[in-house]
Design an enzyme around this catalytic site. Structure first.
Site, PDB file in Angstrom:
ATOM      1  N   VAL A 167       0.826  -1.205   0.000  1.00 14.88           N
ATOM      2  CA  VAL A 167       0.000   0.000   0.000  1.00 14.88           C
ATOM      3  C   VAL A 167       0.863   1.260   0.000  1.00 14.88           C
ATOM      4  O   VAL A 167       0.697   2.155  -0.839  1.00 14.88           O
ATOM      5  CB  VAL A 167      -0.949   0.001   1.213  1.00 14.88           C
ATOM      6  CG1 VAL A 167      -1.659   1.348   1.332  1.00 14.88           C
ATOM      7  CG2 VAL A 167      -1.978  -1.120   1.088  1.00 14.88           C
ATOM      8  N   MET A 168       1.818   1.349   0.941  1.00 16.52           N
ATOM      9  CA  MET A 168       2.654   2.546   1.038  1.00 16.52           C
ATOM     10  C   MET A 168       3.626   2.647  -0.133  1.00 16.52           C
ATOM     11  O   MET A 168       3.834   3.727  -0.691  1.00 16.52           O
ATOM     12  CB  MET A 168       3.410   2.541   2.362  1.00 16.52           C
ATOM     13  CG  MET A 168       2.564   2.865   3.568  1.00 16.52           C
ATOM     14  SD  MET A 168       2.056   4.603   3.615  1.00 16.52           S
ATOM     15  CE  MET A 168       3.624   5.403   4.029  1.00 16.52           C
ATOM     16  N   ASN A 170       9.189  -5.787  -7.282  1.00 20.02           N
ATOM     17  CA  ASN A 170       8.451  -6.506  -6.255  1.00 20.02           C
ATOM     18  C   ASN A 170       8.847  -7.970  -6.338  1.00 20.02           C
ATOM     19  O   ASN A 170       9.029  -8.518  -7.435  1.00 20.02           O
ATOM     20  CB  ASN A 170       6.935  -6.352  -6.448  1.00 20.02           C
ATOM     21  CG  ASN A 170       6.158  -6.671  -5.182  1.00 20.02           C
ATOM     22  OD1 ASN A 170       5.982  -5.810  -4.327  1.00 20.02           O
ATOM     23  ND2 ASN A 170       5.703  -7.906  -5.037  1.00 20.02           N
ATOM     24  N   ALA A 200      10.075  -4.233   8.040  1.00 18.91           N
ATOM     25  CA  ALA A 200      11.242  -3.960   8.877  1.00 18.91           C
ATOM     26  C   ALA A 200      11.693  -5.236   9.585  1.00 18.91           C
ATOM     27  O   ALA A 200      10.939  -6.193   9.736  1.00 18.91           O
ATOM     28  CB  ALA A 200      10.919  -2.883   9.899  1.00 18.91           C
ATOM     29  N   SER A 208       5.753   9.420   7.192  1.00 17.50           N
ATOM     30  CA  SER A 208       4.451   9.420   7.857  1.00 17.50           C
ATOM     31  C   SER A 208       3.396  10.079   6.992  1.00 17.50           C
ATOM     32  O   SER A 208       3.667  11.067   6.317  1.00 17.50           O
ATOM     33  CB  SER A 208       4.515  10.155   9.199  1.00 17.50           C
ATOM     34  OG  SER A 208       3.229  10.201   9.800  1.00 17.50           O
ATOM     35  N   LYS A 224      10.826   9.230  13.877  1.00 19.25           N
ATOM     36  CA  LYS A 224       9.594   8.598  13.377  1.00 19.25           C
ATOM     37  C   LYS A 224       9.004   7.687  14.455  1.00 19.25           C
ATOM     38  O   LYS A 224       7.777   7.604  14.629  1.00 19.25           O
ATOM     39  CB  LYS A 224       9.882   7.797  12.112  1.00 19.25           C
ATOM     40  CG  LYS A 224       8.684   7.010  11.562  1.00 19.25           C
ATOM     41  CD  LYS A 224       7.458   7.887  11.356  1.00 19.25           C
ATOM     42  CE  LYS A 224       6.384   7.255  10.492  1.00 19.25           C
ATOM     43  NZ  LYS A 224       5.921   5.957  10.864  1.00 19.25           N
ATOM     44  N   HIS A 232       7.387   9.974  16.885  1.00 22.12           N
ATOM     45  CA  HIS A 232       6.161  10.437  16.221  1.00 22.12           C
ATOM     46  C   HIS A 232       5.038   9.431  16.427  1.00 22.12           C
ATOM     47  O   HIS A 232       3.912   9.788  16.803  1.00 22.12           O
ATOM     48  CB  HIS A 232       6.431  10.639  14.724  1.00 22.12           C
ATOM     49  CG  HIS A 232       5.199  10.797  13.876  1.00 22.12           C
ATOM     50  ND1 HIS A 232       4.353   9.749  13.561  1.00 22.12           N
ATOM     51  CD2 HIS A 232       4.665  11.894  13.269  1.00 22.12           C
ATOM     52  CE1 HIS A 232       3.370  10.179  12.814  1.00 22.12           C
ATOM     53  NE2 HIS A 232       3.526  11.475  12.619  1.00 22.12           N
ATOM     54  N   ASN A 233       5.333   8.166  16.202  1.00 24.40           N
ATOM     55  CA  ASN A 233       4.299   7.144  16.343  1.00 24.40           C
ATOM     56  C   ASN A 233       3.867   6.976  17.794  1.00 24.40           C
ATOM     57  O   ASN A 233       2.698   6.704  18.068  1.00 24.40           O
ATOM     58  CB  ASN A 233       4.807   5.808  15.791  1.00 24.40           C
ATOM     59  CG  ASN A 233       4.836   5.799  14.277  1.00 24.40           C
ATOM     60  OD1 ASN A 233       4.784   6.838  13.632  1.00 24.40           O
ATOM     61  ND2 ASN A 233       4.933   4.621  13.693  1.00 24.40           N
ATOM     62  N   GLU A 259       1.598   9.712  18.506  1.00 24.14           N
ATOM     63  CA  GLU A 259       0.360   9.350  17.795  1.00 24.14           C
ATOM     64  C   GLU A 259      -0.494   8.384  18.616  1.00 24.14           C
ATOM     65  O   GLU A 259      -1.720   8.534  18.677  1.00 24.14           O
ATOM     66  CB  GLU A 259       0.741   8.730  16.447  1.00 24.14           C
ATOM     67  CG  GLU A 259      -0.404   8.197  15.616  1.00 24.14           C
ATOM     68  CD  GLU A 259       0.118   7.450  14.401  1.00 24.14           C
ATOM     69  OE1 GLU A 259      -0.307   6.294  14.183  1.00 24.14           O
ATOM     70  OE2 GLU A 259       0.960   8.015  13.668  1.00 24.14           O
ATOM     71  N   TYR A 260       0.130   7.384  19.234  1.00 21.86           N
ATOM     72  CA  TYR A 260      -0.605   6.446  20.089  1.00 21.86           C
ATOM     73  C   TYR A 260      -1.400   7.208  21.154  1.00 21.86           C
ATOM     74  O   TYR A 260      -2.582   6.952  21.384  1.00 21.86           O
ATOM     75  CB  TYR A 260       0.363   5.497  20.796  1.00 21.86           C
ATOM     76  CG  TYR A 260       0.729   4.240  20.047  1.00 21.86           C
ATOM     77  CD1 TYR A 260       1.140   4.274  18.718  1.00 21.86           C
ATOM     78  CD2 TYR A 260       0.698   3.006  20.680  1.00 21.86           C
ATOM     79  CE1 TYR A 260       1.496   3.118  18.046  1.00 21.86           C
ATOM     80  CE2 TYR A 260       1.051   1.837  20.020  1.00 21.86           C
ATOM     81  CZ  TYR A 260       1.456   1.902  18.700  1.00 21.86           C
ATOM     82  OH  TYR A 260       1.805   0.759  18.046  1.00 21.86           O
ATOM     83  N   LYS A 286       1.861  -2.098  15.774  1.00 20.73           N
ATOM     84  CA  LYS A 286       2.938  -2.660  14.954  1.00 20.73           C
ATOM     85  C   LYS A 286       4.310  -2.522  15.594  1.00 20.73           C
ATOM     86  O   LYS A 286       5.315  -2.716  14.931  1.00 20.73           O
ATOM     87  CB  LYS A 286       2.931  -2.015  13.564  1.00 20.73           C
ATOM     88  CG  LYS A 286       1.727  -2.427  12.732  1.00 20.73           C
ATOM     89  CD  LYS A 286       1.878  -1.985  11.280  1.00 20.73           C
ATOM     90  CE  LYS A 286       0.747  -2.530  10.422  1.00 20.73           C
ATOM     91  NZ  LYS A 286       0.885  -2.120   9.007  1.00 20.73           N
ATOM     92  N   ARG A 336      14.759   2.726  49.868  1.00 15.66           N
ATOM     93  CA  ARG A 336      15.920   2.142  49.184  1.00 15.66           C
ATOM     94  C   ARG A 336      17.146   2.157  50.093  1.00 15.66           C
ATOM     95  O   ARG A 336      17.940   1.208  50.108  1.00 15.66           O
ATOM     96  CB  ARG A 336      16.210   2.907  47.883  1.00 15.66           C
ATOM     97  CG  ARG A 336      15.110   2.786  46.835  1.00 15.66           C
ATOM     98  CD  ARG A 336      15.473   3.538  45.551  1.00 15.66           C
ATOM     99  NE  ARG A 336      16.491   2.813  44.800  1.00 15.66           N
ATOM    100  CZ  ARG A 336      17.693   3.294  44.506  1.00 15.66           C
ATOM    101  NH1 ARG A 336      18.035   4.512  44.929  1.00 15.66           N
ATOM    102  NH2 ARG A 336      18.556   2.569  43.825  1.00 15.66           N
ATOM    103  N   HIS A 383      21.302   2.434  49.664  1.00 12.27           N
ATOM    104  CA  HIS A 383      21.506   3.133  48.390  1.00 12.27           C
ATOM    105  C   HIS A 383      21.792   4.618  48.574  1.00 12.27           C
ATOM    106  O   HIS A 383      22.067   5.313  47.592  1.00 12.27           O
ATOM    107  CB  HIS A 383      20.271   2.951  47.499  1.00 12.27           C
ATOM    108  CG  HIS A 383      20.083   1.540  47.026  1.00 12.27           C
ATOM    109  ND1 HIS A 383      20.948   0.916  46.160  1.00 12.27           N
ATOM    110  CD2 HIS A 383      19.126   0.621  47.328  1.00 12.27           C
ATOM    111  CE1 HIS A 383      20.538  -0.314  45.915  1.00 12.27           C
ATOM    112  NE2 HIS A 383      19.431  -0.529  46.616  1.00 12.27           N
TER     113      HIS A 383
END
Length: 623
Positions: free
Chosen positions: A171-172, A191, A240, A292, A347, A350-351, A354-355, A423, A599, A605
């Site tokens: 598609v992309m 392809n 990927a 994107s 990127k 970015h995603n 987006e989430y 994804k 701690r 610590h």
């Protein structure tokens, strides 16, 4: 290719007019001599032995560009001494230009020019042209020492090679290929062949769309590579991960030093760095490119985020800039991000942003649907109204549209299973933020909300519903809460980018990153335009008074939205995490001191003391 604009360039005396005329005849195109477009004052100046400066050439270049635009559908060949890259960029404005560079040394051209008694420019000006000359990186380059006939043969051989290759016609990939073709780039498309399921995909794609008039399709990898002009520029739009590595190993034996592979998939930034180093040892360039915009964006203009070696970026930038979306000032939403895998890193972030943006809208929808009892059509109208003002965004726009879609009398949204996929990029963002110590809590919450949606149907747990009432918010109060939560989300995302830039010495330009996200990409919005402006003068969004003032005045609405939603038993993980983040960075309450004391109690610590600014560590024997 033959309907494109060709500009034969070189310094005066290189033979560009002769070669231009012969090339035009070979291609059956009109020939125009760039010297004919000089105004009389330029010709007089050169005849007097005075070099032209940039100001002299501006009007001349604009006239040439206007003529090229006029002829771009029929094609033409120009002869033009476009000596500088800035000149060539002006000539390429709104038209695809193929440059032919006649290359020679100063002495070779001087000897030629000395024999030409009728030329208006004296040989003494030749040095000024060589001083100004910036040799083109993306041009058909031939030696002017060859005979005109041999030069034309070499040019025609290279013209018949394709300028750009693309692998993977999903598609992309198909949409990006059509975008490139619409911008008059000649393409080789490849392809893979899978018997019974993927056969002659490239050829079928070319036959389906008229814009592929200058494209060739392949299933044979060696033939595909050999169809491309050198240095080859090949865009990979494949899955990927290991599939990308396997394909690289298959194609590299057919490539030459100086060729470029461009990975446009959602690869992990560390994999991109590894591939850059691996191929650099073989003399082949690798560019990691975030893309994107989805299917429509890829076709009409995506946001593009390339990174890698500068030499490779210089080769591929003209192609990527041409197909990218345009911002409000008509500049390409494409920028050279930085070295290594920085393009794929941003990127990824970015995603992640987006989430969270998607989850915020889902939670707002839930409030309208289950608290205010509005139907999808009514909610769509609210979202549409919001999208006309300061809350404007692509995600808000498409959500308003999808809510009205019906099958018969039933809203499609009510027929969709309550189960969200992913994804992997949201997971990568969360893991990376954790590794860098950045609280990207809203991205993490949005990711986990998707995970919950995939397992919720496994449970038979019936929980009692609390019927307690809470004040119902007005539409404007909900809008205020939504606006503040989005600000927190973007702050967290850009803080992750800034930290990565410092960690890896990438020197990323946050303002430029935000700018290329103002159009083409999924998270484009009015807020992103404001963010781009803020980063021109500030390093942190929360250092901007405009941001802080809105958060201060509207945090009460965010709190009210969270309380109202929770009283109705609505899951709102991104909104509550936005509120928790704001409460967590306040100085009025303390909880981390308890954690550090714990701690120190069980693990020695140590801790730091509020009354000791030196940062000295202390330990207490607690029992």
């Amino acid at each position: 290719m033959r309907n494109n604009i060709f500009i034969v360039m070189g310094v005066s005396g290189s033979g560009k007019s002769t070669i231009g005329a012969k090339l035009a005849a070979a291609l059956s195109l009109d020939f125009l001599d760039g010297d004919d477009f000089h105004p009389p004052e330029n010709i007089a100046k050169m005849a007097a032995g005075i070099p032209l400066d940039d100001a002299d050439r501006m009007g001349w270049l604009k006239k040439l560009n206007s003529k090229a635009i006029e002829l771009k559908n029929t094609g033409a060949v120009f002869a033009c001494s476009s000596l500088k890259e800035s000149y060539r960029q002006m000539l390429c404005n709104d038209v695809n230009v193929n440059f032919v560079y006649l290359k020679g040394t100063y002495q070779e051209v001087f000897d030629r020019l000395s024999l030409r008694k009728d030329h208006f420019m004296p040989p003494a000006l030749l040095k000024s042209q060589f001083d100004a000359l910036e040799e083109p990186k993306n041009a058909i380059t031939v030696s002017l020492l060859e005979s005109p006939e041999n030069i034309i043969i070499q040019i025609m051989q290279k013209i018949n090679k394709k300028s750009f290759g693309l692998v993977g016609l999903g598609v992309m990939g198909k949409s990006l290929a059509r975008n490139l073709a619409r911008n008059n780039f000649s393409l080789s498309l490849y392809n893979r062949y899978v018997q019974g399921s993927e056969e002659k995909i490239a050829e079928k794609t070319i036959a389906e769309y008229p814009e592929f008039v200058n494209a060739s399709g392949f299933e044979d990898l060696e033939a595909f590579v050999n169809d491309l002009e050198t240095p080859r520029k090949i865009f990979l739009m494949i899955k990927a991960g290991k599939e990308t590595d396997e394909f690289i190993d298959k194609i590299v034996p057919f490539m030459d030093k100086g060729d470029v592979l461009i990975d446009g998939g959602n690869s992990h930034f560390a994999d991109t760095k590894r591939r850059i180093d691996y191929l650099q040892a073989k003399g082949i360039f690798f560019v990691g490119t975030g893309v994107s915009g989805g299917e429509k964006g890829a076709l009409e203009g995506p946001s593009i985020m390339p990174s890698g070696p500068k030499e490779a970026l210089d080769l591929v930038t003209p192609f990527l800039m041409k197909i990218a979306a345009k911002d409000k000032d008509h500049n390409p939403c494409c920028a050279l991000i930085g070295p290594d895998g920085s393009g794929h890193f941003i990127k990824m972030v970015h995603n992640g942003v987006e989430y969270a943006e998607m989850q915020l809208l889902a939670e707002v929808y839930a409030y309208f649907r289950y608290v205010l009892k509005q139907n999808p059509e009514e909610i769509s109208e609210v979202f549409h109204t919001w999208n006309q003002g300061k809350l404007k965004s692509y995600l808000l726009e498409i959500t308003a549209k999808l809510l009205t879609k019906k099958e018969g009398d039933t809203y499609i949204i009510d027929q969709i299973l309550d189960k969200a996929g992913n994804k992997g990029t949201g997971n990568w963002t969360t893991v990376t933020a954790t590794e860098m110590g950045i609280p990207a809590t809203m991205i993490t919450a949005a990711l986990f909300a998707r995970y919950i949606s995939t397992i919720k149907h496994n449970y038979l747990l019936e929980l009692p519903s609390d019927s307690s009432e809470y004040k119902k918010l007005s539409i404007s109060e909900i809008a205020n809460a939504y606006e503040v939560a989005r600000m927190v989300n973007h702050q967290q995302g850009f803080e992750l980018i800034r930290t990565a830039s410092e960690t890896y010495n990438w020197e990323l330009n946050l303002s430029e990153i935000a700018r290329i996200w103002t159009n083409g990409c999924i998270i484009r919005s009015g807020l992103m335009e404001e963010i781009s402006t803020i980063f021109e003068i500030k390093k942190d969004l929360f250092a901007a008074e405009s941001f802080v003032d809105i958060i201060k005045s509207q945090k009460v609405d965010l709190k009210a939205f969270c309380m109202g939603s929770l009283s109705a038993d609505l899951p709102i993980p991104t909104f509550t995490n936005a509120l928790d983040f704001l409460n967590g960075i306040r100085n009025h309450t303390q909880t981390a001191n308890i954690i550090q004391a714990q701690r120190d109690f069980f693990g020695a610590h140590t801790y730091q003391r509020r009354n000791d600014p030196s940062g000295k560590s202390y330990h207490t024997i607690w029992e």
